[in-house]
Design a protein around this motif. Sequence first.
Motif, PDB file in Angstrom:
ATOM      1  N   LEU A 132     -52.366 -71.361 -79.097  1.00  9.64           N
ATOM      2  CA  LEU A 132     -50.887 -71.204 -78.921  1.00  9.64           C
ATOM      3  C   LEU A 132     -50.266 -69.751 -78.446  1.00  9.64           C
ATOM      4  CD1 LEU A 132     -49.656 -72.658 -82.279  1.00  9.64           C
ATOM      5  CD2 LEU A 132     -49.450 -73.580 -79.955  1.00  9.64           C
ATOM      6  N   ASP A 133     -51.237 -68.969 -78.765  1.00 10.09           N
ATOM      7  CA  ASP A 133     -50.877 -67.262 -78.080  1.00 10.09           C
ATOM      8  C   ASP A 133     -51.278 -67.465 -76.298  1.00 10.09           C
ATOM      9  OD1 ASP A 133     -50.566 -66.573 -80.610  1.00 10.09           O
ATOM     10  OD2 ASP A 133     -52.796 -65.554 -80.737  1.00 10.09           O
ATOM     11  N   MET A 134     -52.282 -68.367 -75.893  1.00 13.76           N
ATOM     12  CA  MET A 134     -52.468 -68.235 -74.485  1.00 13.76           C
ATOM     13  C   MET A 134     -51.094 -68.870 -73.867  1.00 13.76           C
ATOM     14  SD  MET A 134     -56.316 -69.017 -73.607  1.00 13.76           S
ATOM     15  CE  MET A 134     -56.825 -69.885 -75.060  1.00 13.76           C
ATOM     16  N   LEU A 135     -50.575 -69.885 -74.368  1.00 16.19           N
ATOM     17  CA  LEU A 135     -49.448 -70.898 -73.958  1.00 16.19           C
ATOM     18  C   LEU A 135     -48.354 -69.922 -74.099  1.00 16.19           C
ATOM     19  CD1 LEU A 135     -48.394 -73.508 -73.387  1.00 16.19           C
ATOM     20  CD2 LEU A 135     -48.065 -73.894 -75.925  1.00 16.19           C
ATOM     21  N   LYS A 136     -47.983 -69.241 -75.287  1.00 10.47           N
ATOM     22  CA  LYS A 136     -46.727 -68.373 -75.285  1.00 10.47           C
ATOM     23  C   LYS A 136     -46.798 -67.575 -74.184  1.00 10.47           C
ATOM     24  CE  LYS A 136     -44.002 -66.421 -78.611  1.00 10.47           C
ATOM     25  NZ  LYS A 136     -43.832 -66.229 -80.075  1.00 10.47           N
ATOM     26  N   VAL A 137     -47.885 -66.720 -73.814  1.00  5.99           N
ATOM     27  CA  VAL A 137     -48.118 -65.704 -72.752  1.00  5.99           C
ATOM     28  C   VAL A 137     -47.705 -66.251 -71.413  1.00  5.99           C
ATOM     29  CG1 VAL A 137     -49.491 -64.237 -71.452  1.00  5.99           C
ATOM     30  CG2 VAL A 137     -49.522 -64.149 -74.110  1.00  5.99           C
ATOM     31  N   GLN A 138     -48.357 -67.610 -71.200  1.00  7.62           N
ATOM     32  CA  GLN A 138     -48.204 -68.238 -69.950  1.00  7.62           C
ATOM     33  C   GLN A 138     -46.835 -68.533 -69.840  1.00  7.62           C
ATOM     34  OE1 GLN A 138     -50.342 -68.418 -67.461  1.00  7.62           O
ATOM     35  NE2 GLN A 138     -48.700 -69.113 -66.227  1.00  7.62           N
ATOM     36  N   VAL A 139     -46.182 -69.408 -70.689  1.00  7.59           N
ATOM     37  CA  VAL A 139     -44.614 -69.808 -70.465  1.00  7.59           C
ATOM     38  C   VAL A 139     -43.743 -68.850 -70.139  1.00  7.59           C
ATOM     39  CG1 VAL A 139     -45.033 -72.146 -71.329  1.00  7.59           C
ATOM     40  CG2 VAL A 139     -44.258 -70.299 -72.886  1.00  7.59           C
ATOM     41  N   GLU A 140     -43.913 -67.640 -71.217  1.00  7.19           N
ATOM     42  CA  GLU A 140     -42.993 -66.495 -70.786  1.00  7.19           C
ATOM     43  C   GLU A 140     -43.074 -65.868 -69.621  1.00  7.19           C
ATOM     44  OE1 GLU A 140     -43.421 -64.323 -74.619  1.00  7.19           O
ATOM     45  OE2 GLU A 140     -42.308 -65.647 -75.766  1.00  7.19           O
ATOM     46  N   HIS A 141     -44.439 -65.778 -69.127  1.00  4.59           N
ATOM     47  CA  HIS A 141     -44.712 -65.204 -67.700  1.00  4.59           C
ATOM     48  C   HIS A 141     -44.113 -66.188 -66.525  1.00  4.59           C
ATOM     49  CE1 HIS A 141     -47.496 -64.322 -64.246  1.00  4.59           C
ATOM     50  NE2 HIS A 141     -46.947 -63.052 -64.712  1.00  4.59           N
TER      51      HIS A 141
END
Length: 127
Positions: free
Chosen positions: A116-125
């Motif tokens: 979920l942390d990887m997902l959050k970083v990616q979608v916000e980027h």
Amino acid sequence: MKSCVLTADLNCPPSLVWQYLTRPTLNHWRTDIAEVETDPDGMTERQKHTDGSTTQVRYTRREKDRAVSCDFTHGRQNGHFTAILLGGSTTSLECTFEIDGIGLFGKAHKQLQPVLDMLKVQVEHSV
């Protein structure tokens, strides 16, 4: 079997989150996955990890922009994952995760939280 429920609020539409959840190699957001082999029907995939291990994933539900559910096997671990997406211009993501085979002191949320942390970083980027 151990289980957990995790939630996340993401500043992007549900369609973007759904794309990333169903395509783990999109923009290399899952840094732990090197390659994915998908069956023609799109309901079964084999994920090859950077450490040499593999995960078999069988999707049981793929409702575009709304929900994703799958059963998985990774070595001696197996379980079930469900993600429900709610929202319009932003997304509220609720994930349920059940896993067996992580040992007596293993914690389910410690398996899911890094993803979920990887997902959050990616979608916000991406936005």
